[in-house]
Structures are given as C-alpha cells and as structure tokens.
Design a protein around this motif. Structure first.
Motif, PDB file in Angstrom:
ATOM      1  N   GLU A 309      44.205  45.128  43.640  1.00 38.66           N
ATOM      2  CA  GLU A 309      45.188  45.383  44.878  1.00 38.66           C
ATOM      3  C   GLU A 309      44.578  46.250  45.862  1.00 38.66           C
ATOM      4  OE1 GLU A 309      47.237  47.838  41.568  1.00 38.66           O
ATOM      5  OE2 GLU A 309      46.005  45.797  41.799  1.00 38.66           O
ATOM      6  N   VAL A 310      43.766  47.123  45.397  1.00 38.86           N
ATOM      7  CA  VAL A 310      43.149  48.127  46.289  1.00 38.86           C
ATOM      8  C   VAL A 310      42.077  47.528  46.950  1.00 38.86           C
ATOM      9  CG1 VAL A 310      41.818  50.508  46.230  1.00 38.86           C
ATOM     10  CG2 VAL A 310      43.739  50.133  44.795  1.00 38.86           C
ATOM     11  N   TYR A 311      41.401  46.407  46.438  1.00 42.68           N
ATOM     12  CA  TYR A 311      40.220  46.005  46.873  1.00 42.68           C
ATOM     13  C   TYR A 311      40.627  44.466  47.236  1.00 42.68           C
ATOM     14  CZ  TYR A 311      38.080  50.203  45.001  1.00 42.68           C
ATOM     15  OH  TYR A 311      37.895  51.461  44.518  1.00 42.68           O
ATOM     16  N   ALA A 312      41.735  44.167  47.828  1.00 45.06           N
ATOM     17  CA  ALA A 312      42.102  42.701  47.851  1.00 45.06           C
ATOM     18  C   ALA A 312      41.070  42.077  49.003  1.00 45.06           C
ATOM     19  CB  ALA A 312      43.546  42.543  48.143  1.00 45.06           C
ATOM     20  N   LEU A 349      46.394  37.642  46.914  1.00 47.53           N
ATOM     21  CA  LEU A 349      46.795  38.969  46.640  1.00 47.53           C
ATOM     22  C   LEU A 349      47.261  39.589  47.735  1.00 47.53           C
ATOM     23  CD1 LEU A 349      47.438  41.124  44.612  1.00 47.53           C
ATOM     24  CD2 LEU A 349      44.786  41.469  44.348  1.00 47.53           C
ATOM     25  N   ASP A 350      48.514  39.912  47.755  1.00 43.94           N
ATOM     26  CA  ASP A 350      49.019  40.614  49.156  1.00 43.94           C
ATOM     27  C   ASP A 350      48.551  39.750  50.416  1.00 43.94           C
ATOM     28  OD1 ASP A 350      50.252  42.527  47.715  1.00 43.94           O
ATOM     29  OD2 ASP A 350      48.908  43.949  47.562  1.00 43.94           O
ATOM     30  N   GLY A 351      48.609  38.457  50.327  1.00 41.54           N
ATOM     31  CA  GLY A 351      48.125  37.783  51.530  1.00 41.54           C
ATOM     32  C   GLY A 351      46.550  37.427  51.423  1.00 41.54           C
ATOM     33  N   ALA A 352      45.778  38.243  50.851  1.00 38.27           N
ATOM     34  CA  ALA A 352      44.337  37.761  50.701  1.00 38.27           C
ATOM     35  C   ALA A 352      44.046  36.690  49.909  1.00 38.27           C
ATOM     36  CB  ALA A 352      43.610  38.984  50.499  1.00 38.27           C
ATOM     37  N   GLY A 360      50.312  30.208  42.525  1.00 44.97           N
ATOM     38  CA  GLY A 360      51.032  31.492  42.929  1.00 44.97           C
ATOM     39  C   GLY A 360      50.362  32.492  43.549  1.00 44.97           C
ATOM     40  N   ALA A 361      51.306  33.177  44.356  1.00 47.73           N
ATOM     41  CA  ALA A 361      50.796  34.448  45.152  1.00 47.73           C
ATOM     42  C   ALA A 361      51.178  35.603  44.427  1.00 47.73           C
ATOM     43  CB  ALA A 361      51.481  34.240  46.605  1.00 47.73           C
ATOM     44  N   ALA A 362      50.485  36.529  44.218  1.00 48.80           N
ATOM     45  CA  ALA A 362      50.518  37.930  43.622  1.00 48.80           C
ATOM     46  C   ALA A 362      50.755  38.994  44.812  1.00 48.80           C
ATOM     47  CB  ALA A 362      49.439  38.493  42.835  1.00 48.80           C
TER      48      ALA A 362
END
Length: 451
Positions: A309-312, A349-352, A360-362
């Motif tokens: 999530e930090v590097y999405a 992941l968070d839109g990326a 699914g979207a994370a």
C-alpha cells in the motif's frame, strides 16, 4: 557445543527491548566478543525486528514461534539458526509472560518469551523502562524473578534512566530483589525507529538510515551496558539435533526456478522459506517487484508480506511484471501470495492497477486486523488440501472483497465464521502468514507443482 544464548525480555511492550536487544547484538558483534559471530532471533511472528537484527549481526534474523511452528521445533530451529555462532541473542515479544490469548480472553499458555526461554534453557536479561520507578522497582523485579519456576532472570538493564541519582536508587532496588543490574541506559528518544500503521518501518525500506539507526543503538548499548558481563551470563541451550531443511522435504530432480519477491514492498518473510524451497529442489531467484521483471525461466512465484500500500503507484508502474504474472498463471504456473502478495494479485490497490489475478479491489482501512488464526483449507489447490488445518498469523490494515473460492476459513473472537483469500488453478493467496518450518510439505508441494 551448542551456542550459548541470552534472552532479552521486558515486563511489558514499549520498554525499549528492541533498542537494547539490537544494540546488544551489534555491540557483541563489533567487539568480536563471540568467535563465529552473533546469531539473532525474535520470539513470535514479527518480521520487522529481524531486519534490524540482521543489520546488527550480518546473519539472517530468525523467528522462534511456538504457535506457528510448534513448541517441539523451537530448540531445533534455534540450533539451526545459531550454527557456527559464538553467542545468540533472542529478543522477546511483549511482556515476558504474555502468550496467546484465546477467544474467551484467557491465555492459552504458549508463545510467550518465557516459553521460549524455558524451551532453550536460556537466561533472561530483563529490560525495565525506569521512568516513574524508584525503590518500589524492587517489588516488581522480585515478582518477575519468582513468578514462574524454570525462568532464570540473570540480569536487569535499566532503560530510560533520568539521572545519576535515579540510577543509584534503581541499582539499589535491583540488589534488594537479588538481581544484578548489568546496565543503565539514559533516555534516548532520538534513537527511536520511525513507525507507521503496522509498527516500525522495516529496515529494507530505510537503507542507510537503518544502518545508521543500528549503529546508534550499538553505540548506546556499548556505552551504558556491561556487554562483557552479558556475554558471561549467556548459557548453552539444551543439546540435540538441529532443524534441517533437507530432512523436512524431498528434492525434485527437475530443479524448477522459483521467483521469490523481496525488496521494500515485500520484506515480510522467513529465512527458512527459501531454505526449504532450495532443499526441495528449486533454484530460488530473488527479485524486487518495484523494478524487476520476473526472473527468466520462472515456473513459480512467491509474493510474501510487506507494505504494497505504501508503494502502490510504483508497483503499478512495473507493467512488464504485472503482465508476466498474469501470463505465468495463464500458462499453468504456480503463484503463492501472502498478505502483501494477495493485494498485489488483486485487480487494484487504492485505485492503482495491480495484476488482476485475484478478483476485487483492495483498499487501505483504519482497522487493524492482528492475531493468530486457527484456519482450515476450504478448497483443494496445489499447496493445501481441503480440510487441512494450520495456525497462521494475520497482520494488516487493508480490505479485499471476499472471493467465491476462498483459501481459508476460521472463527473470529465472537465465534463467527470468516473466510479469507482466493484460490484458483495454480494460485493460492490469502492474508494469512504461515511459517514454512511449521508446514514444510507446502514448500515441497510448490516445487513439485512448479516443475
């Protein structure tokens, strides 16, 4: 001769044992006080502290977790990780006697630092946060020293001492409790390792800053702790056979290439995982999904935990790798993903955009999900058979919609059923971290499926 060990523990979390343990490892390694070097260990499932331990010692940081690996494996895994070292330092988890908590709020009695110390027969050095303590510290220390037979508290490190006078009072309290003060460390807020939503920032993400932080911890302990005395207090653990990856699995003659993700976004892994894959016949090739393509010839890929999530955005920008992962799955390859890996395999992941292998979207959430899980495999797949049971660990602040073919099922603290992860042909992905040494057959299955 079995490598002597000392366990660094504390009455509670937040006492500063990571700073003291890491600094002690570095100070012992720096002085050459132990021929063969210093073997570092961490009690419990923690992935972050071992990264700093590795920087301090130059050896892989390893975990000793009775819950994930079984109590019977603690001493053999210790002997494996400590082989060739002159001394070992084992950093505890939480408070000395804190173990796993059951759904009804009662301790299950396994997994504590005390359990590991007793399994090893190793003495404990207790790190006490001295802020607010005076003569009454004697009562606290006396209680810890006598609470559980079989646990030998050999010394005390007084941490965050405010003055010379404060130190004298505290040392006198140690003497009253019949314990030796082996160090008095002043408050050193500047040494605190930066943290974020899941705790300390891993060493793999901090580069030179992590090296500098470990150096500062080492300097601090070298100045204020009697390192030589701590080495004298260390005792050889119970003798016996060492855990060996080649005894746990059978080698596959085809030697398939297994790509093992690492780097800043995927830093949550266990050293025994790579060792088991190699023992099972794999050629293991590490790569960094932030920048690298899939290693040539890979017929399987492993994505461990970490902080995607930090590097999405950066993970998303490696379009070549995302397409290679999709193609690997489509061509019948094997992909095993835990936590961070699950998010990377999702559609986004968070839109990326991510790999799109898992539906699914994370997204990142404020809710922390943390704890051991007793899980059952719900679907047959390349790595687990439906009905097989494992104990794993969940540790994240993200959310991904449920899958029609989940990997695991378990009950939450209120006994409500939960499912987790996604299974598809060649794909096993979930939030659950499972220690490979506890279930070595999984590494062999992965390599056999990869060939």
């Amino acid at each position: 001769m079995v490598t002597p060990a000392v366990v660094v523990a504390a009455p509670s979390s937040g006492s500063g044992k990571t700073t003291i343990a890491t600094g002690l490892m570095g100070a012992l390694a720096r002085t050459g006080g132990a021929a063969g070097g210093v073997a570092p260990f961490k009690v419990g499932p923690d992935y972050i502290d071992p990264g700093y331990h590795a920087l301090a010692t130059g050896r892989p940081g390893r975990n000793l977790d009775p819950v994930l690996c079984g109590e019977h494996r603690v001493a053999p895994l210790y002997r494996h990780g400590a082989a060739g070292a002159g001394i070992a330092v084992v950093e505890g988890v939480m408070g000395l006697f804190d173990g796993r908590i059951t759904a009804d709020g009662r301790t299950q009695g396994i997994g504590s630092t005390a359990d590991v110390a007793e399994s090893l027969g190793a003495p404990v050095v207790l790190v006490v946060d001295a802020r607010g303590h005076s003569q009454s510290l004697a009562a606290l220390l006396a209680g810890f020293a006598t609470y559980r037979p079989g646990i030998a508290i050999a010394g005390v490190v007084l941490n965050r001492v405010s003055s010379a006078r404060h130190e004298r009072v505290l040392r006198d309290a140690c003497a009253q409790a019949g314990l030796e003060a082996v160090g008095a460390v002043p408050g050193a807020g500047a040494l605190e390792v930066p943290a974020r939503h899941l705790g300390l920032i891993p060493a793999a993400e901090r580069g030179q800053d992590a090296v500098d932080a470990v150096g500062a911890m080492t300097d601090l302990v070298a100045r204020h702790v009697d390192v030589e005395r701590v080495r004298e207090l260390a005792r050889p653990v119970a003798d016996g056979p060492a855990w060996s990856p080649v005894d746990e699995v059978s080698a596959v003659p085809a030697r398939p290439t297994v790509a093992l993700a690492g780097g800043p976004a995927f830093s949550f892994g266990y050293a025994e995982h790579e060792e088991l894959l190699a023992a099972a016949g794999a050629t293991v090739r590490r790569f960094d999904p932030l920048t690298d393509p899939l290693p040539d010839g890979a017929s399987a890929a492993v994505f461990p935990g970490g902080f995607p999530e930090v590097y999405a955005e950066k993970l998303s920008s490696n379009v070549v790798l995302r397409e290679q992962v999709r193609r690997l799955v489509a061509d019948g390859g094997i992909v095993h993903a835990e936590c961070a890996g699950l998010l990377y395999l999702a559609e986004s992941l968070d839109g990326a955009p991510m790999c799109g292998v898992v539906p699914g979207a994370a997204e990142f959430t404020p809710r922390l999900r943390l704890g051991y899980r007793d899980a059952v495999a719900l679907t047959d797949n390349a790595l687990f058979r439906a009905g097989e049971r494992v104990t794993g660990h969940e540790f994240h602040r993200t959310r991904l919609a449920g899958s029609p073919t989940p990997a695991w099922g378990w009950h939450d603290a209120d006994r409500r059923p939960e499912t987790d992860g996604h299974v598809a042909p060649g794909v096993h992905s979930s939030y659950l971290h499972v220690h490979p040494a506890g279930y070595p057959e999984v590494a062999e299955r992965l390599v056999r499926a990869a060939k």
